[in-house]
Design an enzyme around this catalytic site. Structure first.
Site, mmCIF file in Angstrom:
data_model
loop_
_atom_site.group_PDB
_atom_site.id
_atom_site.type_symbol
_atom_site.label_atom_id
_atom_site.label_comp_id
_atom_site.label_asym_id
_atom_site.label_seq_id
_atom_site.Cartn_x
_atom_site.Cartn_y
_atom_site.Cartn_z
ATOM 1 N N SER A 215 17.190 65.969 62.361
ATOM 2 C CA SER A 215 16.721 66.436 61.112
ATOM 3 C C SER A 215 16.591 66.084 59.916
ATOM 4 O O SER A 215 16.649 64.909 59.662
ATOM 5 C CB SER A 215 17.572 67.881 60.979
ATOM 6 O OG SER A 215 18.520 67.635 61.058
ATOM 7 N N LYS A 216 16.640 67.151 58.669
ATOM 8 C CA LYS A 216 16.614 66.348 57.584
ATOM 9 C C LYS A 216 17.896 65.308 57.052
ATOM 10 O O LYS A 216 18.198 64.752 56.559
ATOM 11 C CB LYS A 216 16.310 67.223 56.420
ATOM 12 C CG LYS A 216 14.941 67.505 56.027
ATOM 13 C CD LYS A 216 14.692 68.275 54.269
ATOM 14 C CE LYS A 216 14.580 70.346 55.402
ATOM 15 N NZ LYS A 216 14.848 70.935 54.164
ATOM 16 N N ARG A 217 19.275 65.761 57.280
ATOM 17 C CA ARG A 217 20.130 65.350 57.485
ATOM 18 C C ARG A 217 20.653 64.620 58.294
ATOM 19 O O ARG A 217 22.340 63.825 58.067
ATOM 20 C CB ARG A 217 21.495 66.540 57.455
ATOM 21 C CG ARG A 217 22.101 67.006 56.387
ATOM 22 C CD ARG A 217 22.047 68.222 56.788
ATOM 23 N NE ARG A 217 21.484 69.314 55.546
ATOM 24 C CZ ARG A 217 20.759 70.480 55.798
ATOM 25 N NH1 ARG A 217 20.063 70.361 57.238
ATOM 26 N NH2 ARG A 217 20.205 71.079 55.154
ATOM 27 N N ASN A 218 20.000 64.728 59.707
ATOM 28 C CA ASN A 218 20.245 63.152 60.639
ATOM 29 C C ASN A 218 18.701 62.310 60.872
ATOM 30 O O ASN A 218 18.205 62.672 61.698
ATOM 31 C CB ASN A 218 20.323 64.158 61.559
ATOM 32 C CG ASN A 218 21.232 63.187 62.453
ATOM 33 O OD1 ASN A 218 21.455 62.247 62.825
ATOM 34 N ND2 ASN A 218 21.853 63.387 64.139
#
Ligand code: GLU
Length: 447
Positions: A215-218
């Site tokens: 994901s964007k955060r990961n």
């Protein structure tokens, strides 16, 4: 069969690895079947869709070379959807349902809205054969009469997706497995509009290194960042093609044409594939290593400081010696920064006499004598190659103390505590410049 595939991103974020791999598989499949590949921006969610994300997607596809035959934007097709909604209502497949809209964002926008359009769900068993996942069955009962539009001009994702795939003649829907649960609703809609149902291939999700969803955060890095960091597009394509698929002979380095030739949807794995930024960087290094010096330099140019413009020969010498040490072109720029390894190439060093002396034997006279030897040796070299420079000085250095001979030489040329070795440094600045710098150092030592 004339294969038509599509990539149908919602422009709600930058184009990163997850969606890129979906686009790539669809593009490859179209190419290998001499088919068509369509880009369709699914921007029906007006709140979350942003023009800048659409541009990022388009720019990234362009940079990667994933060319498409047609382009559509769902926000420009409202009339087409309205026509289908009307037909679905007229044929009894859908109905206008008076109700309060639970969705608060829409209620805020229009307090007047009091009905939605629902699909009359026949509540039946649905089965389809997914190219990747095999036979899949669903019972649609629990889905109830689902919403297909908020009003005639505001169809929701399931409906626009189905209408477009039908209208654009899509034969193979290749998309992430997170869409499997949407497929039963969509199949019901295909049937209702009297459309042939395309083939589905739900490809495994990309996972971060800790096996959680990318994901964007990961771990999901936008493709445009790789472009800005000076990655080679073929390296990205090669690596991404291997996420969820691999060729029968397990080779890792494959050209785009080889991928297109060997790719097979049947052999796409079911399990999630791990996206590893370090592995991508490894692929990039392999591709950088394969470039000729000329191509390497021309690819590196956009990343180099302006002061290197017009220094073609110097650049060629500098890059050919350090090219194996970097894993992206953007890293090269850093090597020319102030006091970085290669800064001596563009800035003539300033130093004081003491730094020219070998720390273990700081003797000015001795340093001058050795440096004068090196100066003579360098002046006598006709073909100024790294090997010839080394051959002219190395035996003398071995006989007279490597530190005593080589430190003053390297320092005279670079003025840096850290730099390539003296032969490489002399080669990079070139014969005339090396002589000039050594002469200056000799003057310092003589005073
Ligand atoms: N717009 C959807 C998404 O971005 C894609 C739907 C599809 O590929 O069918 O997830």
């Amino acid at each position: 069969m004339n294969v038509v595939t599509r990539f149908a991103p919602s422009p709600t974020g930058k184009f990163h690895a997850g969606s890129y791999r979906t686009a790539l598989f669809s593009w490859i499949y179209a190419k290998q079947n001499n088919g068509k590949f369509i880009l369709r921006i699914e921007d029906t969610d007006k709140e979350r869709s942003k023009k800048e994300y659409e541009e990022n997607i388009i720019d990234s596809l362009k940079w990667l070379g994933l060319d498409y035959d047609s382009f559509y934007r769902q926000s420009e097709r409202t009339d087409i959807y309205a026509g289908y909604i009307k037909k679905l209502i007229d044929s009894g497949h859908a109905y206008i349902s008076d109700e309060n809209i639970a969705d608060s964002t829409n209620a805020d926008k229009s307090g007047l809205r009091s009905h939605v359009i629902r699909f009359r769900n026949p509540k039946c068993k649905i089965a389809f054969d997914d190219i990747v996942r095999g036979h899949i069955e669903f019972d649609t009962t629990e889905l109830g009469d689902f919403v297909i539009a908020k009003d005639m001009n505001e169809p929701v994702f399931h409906l626009t997706n189905v209408i477009d795939d039908h209208d654009m003649g899509i034969t193979h829907i290749i998309r992430g497995e997170d869409h499997i649960s949407n497929t039963p609703r969509q199949i019901l809609l295909y049937r209702a509009i009297g459309a042939e149902i395309p083939q589905f291939a739900h490809i495994p999700l990309l996972l971060a290194k800790d096996r959680s969803k990318l994901s964007k955060r990961n771990g999901a890095i936008p493709v445009s960042d790789y472009r800005d960091r000076g990655y080679i597009r073929e390296a990205i394509i090669n690596y991404m093609a291997l996420l969820g698929w691999h060729p029968a002979d397990d080779r890792e380095i494959l050209s785009i044409d080889e991928v297109i030739g060997q790719f097979s949807l049947d052999r796409v794995q079911k399990g999630g594939a791990i996206f590893d930024d370090e592995k991508l960087s490894w692929f990039n290094r392999q591709y950088m290593a394969r470039l000729s010096d000329e191509d390497f330099i021309s690819d590196a140019k956009p990343f180099l400081p302006d002061s290197m413009n017009g220094m073609q020969d110097l650049l060629k010498r500098a890059l050919s010696t350090i090219r194996s040490k970097v894993s992206s072109f953007a890293e090269i720029a850093g090597l020319f920064d102030n006091s970085a390894d290669l800064s001596f190439t563009i800035t003539v060093p300033k130093y004081n006499v003491n730094s020219l002396l070998w720390s273990k034997n700081p003797d000015k006279k001795l340093a001058l004598k050795h440096l004068e030897f090196s100066l003579n040796a360098i002046q006598g070299i006709e073909d100024f190659t790294m090997d010839n420079i080394k051959n002219a000085i190395w035996p003398y250095a071995e006989a007279n103390g490597k530190g005593d001979v080589l430190w003053p030489l390297r320092y005279a040329i670079t003025g840096q505590n850290k730099s390539p070795d003296p032969f490489t440094s002399a080669y990079i600045v070139g014969k005339n410049e090396a002589i000039k710098r050594i002469k200056k150092a000799c003057e310092l030592l003589a005073n």
